[in-house]
Design a protein around this motif. Structure first.
Motif, PDB file in Angstrom:
ATOM      1  N   CYS A   1       0.720  -1.398  -0.432  1.00  0.00           N
ATOM      2  CA  CYS A   1      -0.055  -0.352   0.205  1.00  0.00           C
ATOM      3  C   CYS A   1       0.777   1.288  -0.073  1.00  0.00           C
ATOM      4  O   CYS A   1       2.566   1.141   0.086  1.00  0.00           O
ATOM      5  CB  CYS A   1      -0.949  -0.201   1.417  1.00  0.00           C
TER       6      CYS A   1
ATOM      7  N   ASP B   1      -7.536  -1.966   4.750  1.00  0.00           N
ATOM      8  CA  ASP B   1      -7.182  -1.869   3.297  1.00  0.00           C
ATOM      9  C   ASP B   1      -6.775  -0.532   3.758  1.00  0.00           C
ATOM     10  O   ASP B   1      -6.081   0.461   4.079  1.00  0.00           O
ATOM     11  CB  ASP B   1      -9.141  -1.615   2.801  1.00  0.00           C
ATOM     12  N   CYS B   2      -5.632   0.029   1.510  1.00  0.00           N
ATOM     13  CA  CYS B   2      -5.049   0.597   1.684  1.00  0.00           C
ATOM     14  C   CYS B   2      -6.017   1.898   1.778  1.00  0.00           C
ATOM     15  O   CYS B   2      -4.963   2.495   1.990  1.00  0.00           O
ATOM     16  CB  CYS B   2      -4.852   0.525   0.488  1.00  0.00           C
ATOM     17  N   LYS B   3      -7.167   2.299   1.546  1.00  0.00           N
ATOM     18  CA  LYS B   3      -7.406   3.317   1.841  1.00  0.00           C
ATOM     19  C   LYS B   3      -7.821   3.850   3.407  1.00  0.00           C
ATOM     20  O   LYS B   3      -7.570   5.074   3.788  1.00  0.00           O
ATOM     21  CB  LYS B   3      -8.809   3.499   1.793  1.00  0.00           C
TER      22      LYS B   3
ATOM     23  N   LYS C   1      -3.939   5.287   4.572  1.00  0.00           N
ATOM     24  CA  LYS C   1      -4.139   6.480   3.538  1.00  0.00           C
ATOM     25  C   LYS C   1      -4.783   7.319   4.439  1.00  0.00           C
ATOM     26  O   LYS C   1      -4.220   8.531   4.978  1.00  0.00           O
ATOM     27  CB  LYS C   1      -4.162   6.382   2.193  1.00  0.00           C
ATOM     28  N   THR C   2      -5.833   7.157   5.109  1.00  0.00           N
ATOM     29  CA  THR C   2      -6.410   8.574   6.093  1.00  0.00           C
ATOM     30  C   THR C   2      -5.630   8.322   7.433  1.00  0.00           C
ATOM     31  O   THR C   2      -5.569   9.871   8.072  1.00  0.00           O
ATOM     32  CB  THR C   2      -7.592   7.629   5.710  1.00  0.00           C
TER      33      THR C   2
END
Length: 337
Positions: free
Chosen positions: A19, A252-254, A257-258
């Motif tokens: 990620c 998950d990657c999202k 990231k957040t």
């Protein structure tokens, strides 16, 4: 704390690197800016303490140690700036050394700020106990020594847990394994406990000040509220994020990231505290006056004026003596005749 903090905060396995959790922005330049401002601010405060203030003063002892703590914390910033811009390029030993230095500055700053708060509490609220200045000074010195011993001991433990490894052609300085117990201890002992002590002490101080007869209480109240607010704003979000991370790891990657965007903002607030401390100290009217005198080279000008005055007085005295001698000379000649 650069890449290895991100790794420590949930990214410790191989899959996590698939990620893209790099936070876009100005982290590297921001660290350089904080480094410059902190060095200038803390160096000026250090000069004020040595030139104008007596270091035997209890408050000044704490401020001196706090300045040293901020400077120790500050010297790690260029390394993390380079790490954000080009990844880790300094090797394994520097990774451990800079990590230890980082935590020495971080831990000692919190402990010293709490100790200084307790000292003010004793001076203002418990003044009826008549604890003399000699005892308070002894307690202050012991507190400072304890702060450095605890900070260095804890930082050595942290330094032993980091190492440099290469992933996809890039080096990372990061924790080898997660330690949830360490997360809980750091958040509890280095934020919630000190913050609770600070809130309790300053609440009692404010109550005592408001009940007193001193009509300058509003300035004192404002200074105390600024200190508490700065502590909470700079350190609160970061430690809350650490607590959240110890309870929840984004999958998950999202979500990752957040999480890292939020963590990056909180981290910047934490780093900025080393710049805030000199400003808080300058809320003191006396220290602010000393700083203005320092910037205007007041001491040098005063010494030059004193030297010029001394030379003028000496020249005037010498001139008067010569004139008196010249006035007496004809009289003596006339008397001989």
């Amino acid at each position: 704390m650069a890449n290895f903090t991100s790794t420590y905060d949930g990214v410790t396995d191989h899959a996590a690197y698939l990620c893209d959790t790099n936070v876009p922005g100005i982290t590297g330049p921001f660290f350089i800016l904080i480094f410059i401002l902190s060095v200038i601010g803390n160096s000026l405060l250090l000069c004020v303490l040595f030139i104008y203030e007596k270091l035997k003063n209890i408050t000044n002892i704490f401020i001196l140690n706090l300045v040293c703590s901020d400077l120790i914390f500050t010297i790690t910033l260029p390394f993390w700036a380079v790490d954000h811009l080009h990844h880790w390029v300094f090797g394994d030993f520097v990774c451990k050394f800079v990590t230890a230095t980082y935590f020495v500055g971080l831990y000692s700053s919190v402990i010293l700020l709490t100790a200084m708060t307790v000292d003010r509490f004793i001076a203002v609220v418990l003044h009826k106990l008549k604890i003399n200045d000699a005892k308070r000074k002894k307690y202050a010195i012991c507190s400072c020594i304890a702060a450095w011993v605890i900070s260095i001991s804890a930082s050595l433990s942290d330094a032993m847990k980091v190492k440099v490894e290469s992933w996809y052609g890039k080096n990372y300085c990061y924790y080898e394994f997660e330690d949830k117990l360490r997360d809980y201890l750091q958040v509890s002992l280095l934020f919630f406990l000190p913050f609770a002590i600070i809130i309790f002490c300053y609440s009692a101080i404010l109550k005592t000040v408001l009940q007193g007869l001193n009509r300058k209480k509003f300035r004192t109240v404002a200074v105390l509220l600024c200190i508490v607010a700065a502590f909470f704003i700079c350190w609160g979000p970061y430690h809350i994020m650490l607590l959240i991370n110890s309870l929840y790891i984004p999958k998950d990657c999202k979500a990752q990231k957040t999480f890292y965007i939020a963590y990056d903002i909180c981290e910047k607030l934490t780093y900025s505290h080393c710049c805030v401390n000199p400003l808080l100290c300058m809320l003191s009217q006396k220290l602010r006056k000393h700083l203005l005198n320092l910037l205007r080279c007041e001491n040098v000008c005063r010494k030059n004026r004193e030297t010029d005055t001394g030379q003028t007085v000496a020249f005037t005295a010498q001139r008067s003596a010569v004139q008196l001698e010249l006035q007496n000379l004809p009289l003596n000649s006339h008397s001989l005749n």
